[in-house]
Design an enzyme around this catalytic site. Sequence first.
Site, PDB file in Angstrom:
ATOM      1  N   ASP A  76      80.142  16.095  25.846  1.00  0.00           N
ATOM      2  CA  ASP A  76      81.335  16.220  26.685  1.00  0.00           C
ATOM      3  C   ASP A  76      81.842  14.898  27.260  1.00  0.00           C
ATOM      4  O   ASP A  76      83.030  14.712  27.471  1.00  0.00           O
ATOM      5  CB  ASP A  76      81.057  17.193  27.851  1.00  0.00           C
ATOM      6  CG  ASP A  76      79.801  16.829  28.635  1.00  0.00           C
ATOM      7  OD1 ASP A  76      79.165  15.805  28.305  1.00  0.00           O
ATOM      8  OD2 ASP A  76      79.440  17.564  29.569  1.00  0.00           O
ATOM      9  N   HIS A  77      80.936  13.940  27.482  1.00  0.00           N
ATOM     10  CA  HIS A  77      81.352  12.735  28.204  1.00  0.00           C
ATOM     11  C   HIS A  77      82.027  11.678  27.330  1.00  0.00           C
ATOM     12  O   HIS A  77      82.706  10.797  27.842  1.00  0.00           O
ATOM     13  CB  HIS A  77      80.141  12.078  28.885  1.00  0.00           C
ATOM     14  CG  HIS A  77      79.752  12.733  30.170  1.00  0.00           C
ATOM     15  ND1 HIS A  77      79.361  14.039  30.251  1.00  0.00           N
ATOM     16  CD2 HIS A  77      79.674  12.249  31.432  1.00  0.00           C
ATOM     17  CE1 HIS A  77      79.059  14.331  31.509  1.00  0.00           C
ATOM     18  NE2 HIS A  77      79.250  13.259  32.247  1.00  0.00           N
TER      19      HIS A  77
ATOM     20  N   ASP B 168      72.388  15.219  34.901  1.00  0.00           N
ATOM     21  CA  ASP B 168      73.728  14.960  35.423  1.00  0.00           C
ATOM     22  C   ASP B 168      73.738  15.428  36.867  1.00  0.00           C
ATOM     23  O   ASP B 168      73.194  16.483  37.194  1.00  0.00           O
ATOM     24  CB  ASP B 168      74.763  15.741  34.611  1.00  0.00           C
ATOM     25  CG  ASP B 168      76.164  15.283  34.960  1.00  0.00           C
ATOM     26  OD1 ASP B 168      76.733  14.502  34.191  1.00  0.00           O
ATOM     27  OD2 ASP B 168      76.675  15.698  36.017  1.00  0.00           O
TER      28      ASP B 168
ATOM     29  N   ARG C 288      84.612  13.374  42.135  1.00  0.00           N
ATOM     30  CA  ARG C 288      84.285  11.991  42.522  1.00  0.00           C
ATOM     31  C   ARG C 288      85.524  11.145  42.551  1.00  0.00           C
ATOM     32  O   ARG C 288      86.404  11.327  41.728  1.00  0.00           O
ATOM     33  CB  ARG C 288      83.330  11.390  41.481  1.00  0.00           C
ATOM     34  CG  ARG C 288      81.973  11.702  41.835  1.00  0.00           C
ATOM     35  CD  ARG C 288      80.902  10.872  41.277  1.00  0.00           C
ATOM     36  NE  ARG C 288      79.738  11.523  41.823  1.00  0.00           N
ATOM     37  CZ  ARG C 288      78.654  11.818  41.153  1.00  0.00           C
ATOM     38  NH1 ARG C 288      78.529  11.439  39.900  1.00  0.00           N
ATOM     39  NH2 ARG C 288      77.677  12.453  41.737  1.00  0.00           N
TER      40      ARG C 288
ATOM     41  N   SER D  81      75.936   9.301  40.536  1.00  0.00           N
ATOM     42  CA  SER D  81      75.477   9.872  39.277  1.00  0.00           C
ATOM     43  C   SER D  81      73.968   9.793  39.061  1.00  0.00           C
ATOM     44  O   SER D  81      73.253   9.053  39.725  1.00  0.00           O
ATOM     45  CB  SER D  81      76.198   9.114  38.172  1.00  0.00           C
ATOM     46  OG  SER D  81      75.392   8.881  37.083  1.00  0.00           O
TER      47      SER D  81
ATOM     48  N   ARG E  99      72.810   8.726  36.204  1.00  0.00           N
ATOM     49  CA  ARG E  99      72.591   7.816  35.075  1.00  0.00           C
ATOM     50  C   ARG E  99      71.464   6.831  35.369  1.00  0.00           C
ATOM     51  O   ARG E  99      71.518   6.056  36.317  1.00  0.00           O
ATOM     52  CB  ARG E  99      73.891   7.094  34.714  1.00  0.00           C
ATOM     53  CG  ARG E  99      74.410   6.165  35.767  1.00  0.00           C
ATOM     54  CD  ARG E  99      75.801   5.658  35.414  1.00  0.00           C
ATOM     55  NE  ARG E  99      76.781   6.712  35.623  1.00  0.00           N
ATOM     56  CZ  ARG E  99      78.033   6.508  36.048  1.00  0.00           C
ATOM     57  NH1 ARG E  99      78.483   5.294  36.266  1.00  0.00           N
ATOM     58  NH2 ARG E  99      78.853   7.523  36.221  1.00  0.00           N
TER      59      ARG E  99
HETATM   60  C1  MIC Z   1      79.336  11.600  36.716  1.00  0.00           C
HETATM   61  O1  MIC Z   1      80.007  12.565  37.085  1.00  0.00           O
HETATM   62  O2  MIC Z   1      79.245  10.544  37.351  1.00  0.00           O
HETATM   63  C2  MIC Z   1      78.569  11.735  35.433  1.00  0.00           C
HETATM   64  C3  MIC Z   1      79.174  10.852  34.445  1.00  0.00           C
HETATM   65  O3  MIC Z   1      78.671  13.052  34.962  1.00  0.00           O
HETATM   66  C4  MIC Z   1      77.128  11.352  35.734  1.00  0.00           C
HETATM   67  C5  MIC Z   1      76.231  11.220  34.614  1.00  0.00           C
HETATM   68  C6  MIC Z   1      76.425   9.984  33.816  1.00  0.00           C
HETATM   69  O4  MIC Z   1      76.622   8.919  34.359  1.00  0.00           O
HETATM   70  O5  MIC Z   1      76.320  10.108  32.601  1.00  0.00           O
HETATM   71  C7  MIC Z   1      76.442  12.209  36.771  1.00  0.00           C
HETATM   72  O6  MIC Z   1      77.120  12.762  37.603  1.00  0.00           O
HETATM   73  O7  MIC Z   1      75.211  12.274  36.813  1.00  0.00           O
HETATM   74 FE1  SF4 Z   2      81.983  15.340  33.510  1.00  0.00          FE
HETATM   75 FE2  SF4 Z   2      80.603  14.416  35.603  1.00  0.00          FE
HETATM   76 FE3  SF4 Z   2      83.263  14.640  35.668  1.00  0.00          FE
HETATM   77 FE4  SF4 Z   2      81.832  16.782  35.667  1.00  0.00          FE
HETATM   78  S1  SF4 Z   2      81.842  15.227  37.245  1.00  0.00           S
HETATM   79  S2  SF4 Z   2      83.660  16.444  34.460  1.00  0.00           S
HETATM   80  S3  SF4 Z   2      80.133  16.219  34.359  1.00  0.00           S
HETATM   81  S4  SF4 Z   2      82.057  13.294  34.373  1.00  0.00           S
END
Ligand code: MIC
Ligand code: SF4
Length: 748
Positions: free
Chosen positions: A92-93, A157, A445, A641, A643
Site C-alpha cells: 500500500d505504501h 505500522d 499525520r 511512525s 519505521r
Molecule cells: C506512517 O503513517 O507514518 C507510516 C508510513 O504508515 C509508518 C510506517 C512507515 O514509515 O513505513 C507508520 O505509521 O508506522
Molecule cells: Fe498509510 Fe500510514 Fe497514511 Fe495510514 S497513516 S494511509 S498507513 S501512510
Amino acid sequence: MSIDLAKNLYAKMPDVFAKARKKFGRGLTLSEKVLVSHADDFDTQAWERGKAMLALRPDRVAMQDATAQMAILQFMQANKAQAAVPSTIHCDHLIRAEMGSEKDLLRAVDENAEVYNFLASAAKKYGIGFWKPGAGIIHQVVLENYAFPGSLIIGTDSHTPNGGGLGGLAIGVGGADAGEVMAGLPWEVLHPKLIGIHLTGKLSGWASPKDVILYLCGLLTVKGGTNKIVEYFGPGAETISATGKGTICNMGAELGATTSVFPFDQKMVAYLNITDRADLANLAIANKSLLVADPEVSQSPEKYYDQIVEVDLSTLEPHVVGPHTPDLARPISKMAAEAKEKGYPVQLKAALIGSCTNSSYEDISRSAHIAQQGLKAGLKAKAPFLVSPGSERIYNTMKRDGFLETFEQLGGTVLSNSCGPCIGQWKRADGVKGKADSIVSSFNRNFPGRNDGISETLSFLASPEVVTAYAITGDLGFDPVNQTLKGADGKEFKFLPPVGEELPAKGFAKGEEGFVAPAASGEGLTVEVPPTSERLQLLQPFPRWDGKDFEKLPLLIKTKGKTTTDHISPAGPWLKFRGHLDKISDNMFLGANNAFFPEPGKGTDVLTGETGLTMAQIARRYKAKGIGSIVVGDENYGEGSSREHAAMSPRFLNVRVVITKSFARIHETNLKKQGILALTFADPKDYEKIEQQDRISVTGLSSLAPGKPVQVTIHRADGTSLTIQANHSITEPQIAWFKAGSALNALN
Ligand code: MIC
Ligand code: SF4
C-alpha cells in the site's frame, strides 16, 4: 480468516480471567482481559503497570510493504521454515499518487517490481498471506478481514491500533518485533497504564468520530498516551459505528498510545456481518462477557484506570488540528480567527479525504452528501480534491453507490487504494519549496513535509465531511459549518449537516480483492533478492559490543524541538530504499532541526570543521575513521511512525548512543533492538548543557543493569568536563541485545 483462532482464544479466556481476578483482587478491564489471555505464561509473568515487561503471544502479524521489507529481511536471519503465527503483507505504501488510480497502479507495479517480487516470494515461501498492490491500505484490510473482538494483533505500522474498532488490542511495532514473533518468540512490551475515556451522549450534526480523537489530541497532546492503552467505555461508545471506532483508535497513535480499544457491541456485530464474518459475530455474541470489561469497572472506573477523561459526544464540535502537529486543536468555529491571528495562508491548495483513517462507508457517504449540496448550489471544488479509498471493497462500493461520480463531478480525483499523499507519495503540481501554503486532509499525520515533501506546507486535519466542505470553499478563513456561502446563482446558502449511512444497505460490492494465499509448503521455494538490486540488500549483522565504554564520542546532531521519525528518516522519495539499508541511510536526519546549524538535516564535521554537510555524510566520515558518535534529542524523540530505519540507519552509520529528554515508545524499542543505547537525561535541563564541540563519554557499561542510571561525562573543548546522569529503561534481556550488537544477533 479461520474462526478457530477466535474459538480457541475464547475457550481459554474464562480460566485465565479467573486466575487474573484472583491475583489482582478485583475485576478486569477489557485491555487487561486481552493482555492476560495472551500472556506467554500467566503464572510467571509479573503484572505491574508502567513497570513490568509483558511477554505476549499475538494472534497475528500484519506488515505493510515499506516496513515488511526490513521485517522479512530480519525474519530470514532466523532461518525458520514458516511464520509461526498467521501473518500478512499489504502492498500500500509504495504507490505514487500522480495520475489517478489506474495509471498510478500500473506504474507502481512496474517501478516496484523487485520489491513486490521479493515480498510475494517470501510470503509464498514462509506461509504469509499477500495482498497485492491496489488491494487496499493495511489497516482497512485488517479491519475488514482479520481484526476480531478480544484479539491481539501486532503490525509493522504505527496505525495498527485501527483494529481496536473491532474490540481487540492491535499494536504498532518495529519490523524486528514482527520478525521475532514470526520466528516463534513471544512479543515484549512494557505493561501499559490505562486511560479510561468515558463517553456519554451521542454525536450529532457535523460532529463525527474523527472529532472525538481530534479533540482528545488537543487535550492529551502527542505525548499523553505514551506507554498507555486508551480504553473507551460508557454509553456513548455503543452509539459509534465500528468503523468510526476504528478511526478513533487509529489516530490514538497520534497520542503516542500503545493502542486504543472499544468494548464489543452491536455495532461490531453489524460490521462483522456485513464483512462476511457472521460466524465470528455469533461466536462473539455468545462470549460477550469475555469481550467487555467486568461490570464493576464502569461502576467505579477510578479504581481501574490510571486516568479518566469525560467526553460528552452530544456537545462535541467539529475540530480542526494543525499545522505541523496533530495536537494543535481547536473547534472549527475558532479556525478562521486563529488563521488570521497567526497569519496562516487561508487559501487551501488541496483538500484530501480517505486514507487508512477515514475511508469508511460512513465517511464517504457523509462527505458525498456535502459534495451533493455543493453541486446543487452550482459549485465545484475550488481546491484540488483528492480521494484515497482504503480498500478495494470500499472503492467498488463507492462506485456502485454513485459516490465516485459525485466526487468526480465536484472536480475530485480518485486515487488508488493506497497511502499515496498521506505518506508523501504525491506530486503536488503547484508545490514550491520554501513557500508556505495550506492544505487540509482527513488523514492522521501532519508533520512538516509529510504529504508533499515541502516542509513549509501547513497541513491541517479534520473529518472527511469538513474537508469536503473546505474543498468547495477553498478557504480556511471561512467556517463552512456555521457560516453561509454563495451558490453559483449568487444566493446565500448554508450546508446542512452531513447525513450518511454507517454501512451500505446493499452490502459491500465485491471486486478484485487482490489476496494471494501462500504455498502449502515453502520447501524448495526461493526468496527473490537480485544481487545487484538498488532496492534490496540482504542484511549483515551489526558488530557485537566490544566490551569497552564509549569514550569521547563526537556529537553528531543535537536535535531541537519536534523530532519525529519523519524528521529522522523521511519517507516520500526515500520510500523506495526501505529494503536497502545503505542507500536509505543517506536520508538520515534530513528533516531534523540541528541546534547548531540553521538548515535542517545539516551540520558540521566536528573533527575537520567542515560545515554544511548532511548528517549521513558526517556520520559516514566518522565511521570510516572507526569512530562512533552520539545523538542528543529533545522531548518525545522518535514520535510518529514505526519505521525502524530511523533506528537502523543511525546504527548502520555508527551512532552508539541516543540521549534525549524523552522517547516515543516504538522508536525507543526500535533503538534498543538495533543495539543502540537509548538514554534519557535524569535532569531534562542537562539537554541545554550539550555543546557542539563536546566529546561525550558513557561509562560503566559493563555493569549496565535495569534501573541503574548511567554516567555521562561531557568533555568541553576548553579541557574542562562535567558529569551528568542518564536513565534508561533497559531490561535484563535487552542488555543482552546491546551486548550482542542487536536483538537479532542475540537470537543466533
Ligand atoms: C506512517 O503513517 O507514518 C507510516 C508510513 O504508515 C509508518 C510506517 C512507515 O514509515 O513505513 C507508520 O505509521 O508506522
Ligand atoms: Fe498509510 Fe500510514 Fe497514511 Fe495510514 S497513516 S494511509 S498507513 S501512510
